[in-house]
Enzyme design. Structure first.
Site, short mmCIF file in Angstrom:
data_model
loop_
_atom_site.label_atom_id
_atom_site.label_comp_id
_atom_site.label_asym_id
_atom_site.label_seq_id
_atom_site.Cartn_x
_atom_site.Cartn_y
_atom_site.Cartn_z
N ASP A 65 35.61 47.90 37.51
CA ASP A 65 36.67 47.60 36.55
C ASP A 65 37.84 48.56 36.73
O ASP A 65 37.66 49.78 36.75
CB ASP A 65 36.09 47.73 35.14
CG ASP A 65 36.98 47.12 34.07
OD1 ASP A 65 38.21 47.06 34.28
OD2 ASP A 65 36.44 46.70 33.03
N ASP B 256 46.68 39.36 36.75
CA ASP B 256 46.75 38.43 35.61
C ASP B 256 47.86 38.89 34.67
O ASP B 256 47.88 40.04 34.24
CB ASP B 256 45.41 38.44 34.87
CG ASP B 256 45.27 37.30 33.88
OD1 ASP B 256 46.29 36.95 33.23
OD2 ASP B 256 44.16 36.76 33.74
N ASP C 120 54.39 36.87 40.98
CA ASP C 120 55.26 35.70 40.92
C ASP C 120 55.71 35.45 39.49
O ASP C 120 56.46 34.52 39.23
CB ASP C 120 54.52 34.47 41.44
CG ASP C 120 53.31 34.14 40.56
OD1 ASP C 120 52.48 35.05 40.35
OD2 ASP C 120 53.18 33.00 40.09
N THR D 108 49.32 37.96 50.24
CA THR D 108 47.99 37.55 49.78
C THR D 108 47.85 36.04 49.99
O THR D 108 48.82 35.35 50.30
CB THR D 108 47.80 37.85 48.29
OG1 THR D 108 48.63 36.96 47.53
CG2 THR D 108 48.16 39.30 47.95
#
EC number: 2.1.1.33
Length: 214
Positions: A96, A118, A154, A192
């Site tokens: 984590d 995220d 993005d 990526t």
């Protein structure tokens, strides 16, 4: 993005303790022992399927890399690649990003990558964003003075949030790009999987590079 559980993931992880560690609290200050030789140490937090970190390890044999990923299915996909490639300068961690100071000692990391994290767009989830101040505090603790943090996304909202968050934290910006793939200042971008797909559809990629003031 959450990946579906893969039945083969856990057995593969258990079969390769030389390539992957699970929540490695006892490794603080000893990471170089996991590699064939000591080199500058770079960490990616949230490695996804691993295209970026694998390519970085192949391109920069003079550096050691750690891919940290929370999802078992995702880290197992990276492990599949590493089993085939056996890159001596790449180690994987199932762990984590909120526990970095449990995994690494002060000043152990020479550079850190955050790729397409995220965005957690809801205000109540702000503390989960990897550029929230609590995460920045951990990055600062484990990174060497003037080590660079590279962040790509993005998501315009997350990018703007990250600029403000890092500025409030007192970080110095070395690069701010509002359209990475058309920025002539950047000549060594390693994409990526997600980045390749998104940009092929005409999407814009944002990037910043920054360091902490000590």
């Amino acid at each position: 993005m959450r990946l579906r559980n893969k039945q083969w993931a856990k057995p593969l992880i258990l079969a390769h303790p030389e390539m992957i560690l699970v929540r490695p609290e006892k490794m603080q200050g000893h990471w170089q022992s996991r590699f064939d030789q000591a080199r500058p140490l770079y960490l990616e937090v949230g490695s996804g399927k691993g295209q970026f970190i694998v390519e970085m390890a192949k391109t920069h044999p003079d550096r050691n890399f750690i891919a940290l990923e929370l999802q078992e299915a995702a880290v197992a996909m990276i492990l599949k690649k590493q089993v085939a490639l056996k890159l001596p300068n790449l180690q994987l961690v199932l762990g984590d990003g909120a526990d970095l100071t449990d995994y690494f000692s002060e000043g152990e990391i020479d550079g850190l990558f955050l790729n397409f994290s995220d965005p957690w767009p809801k205000t109540r989830h702000e503390k989960r964003r990897l550029t929230y101040r609590d995460f920045l505090r951990q990055y600062q603790a484990i990174m060497k003075p003037d080590a660079l943090l590279q962040f790509k996304t993005d998501n315009q909202g997350l990018f703007e949030y990250s600029l403000v968050s890092m500025n409030h934290f007192g970080m110095t910006f070395d690069l701010v790009s509002l359209n990475l793939h058309h920025d002539k200042r950047v000549t060594d971008n390693v994409p990526t999987e997600y980045e390749e797909k998104f940009s092929a559809d005409g999407g814009r990629i944002y990037e910043l590079v920054a360091h902490f003031k000590h």
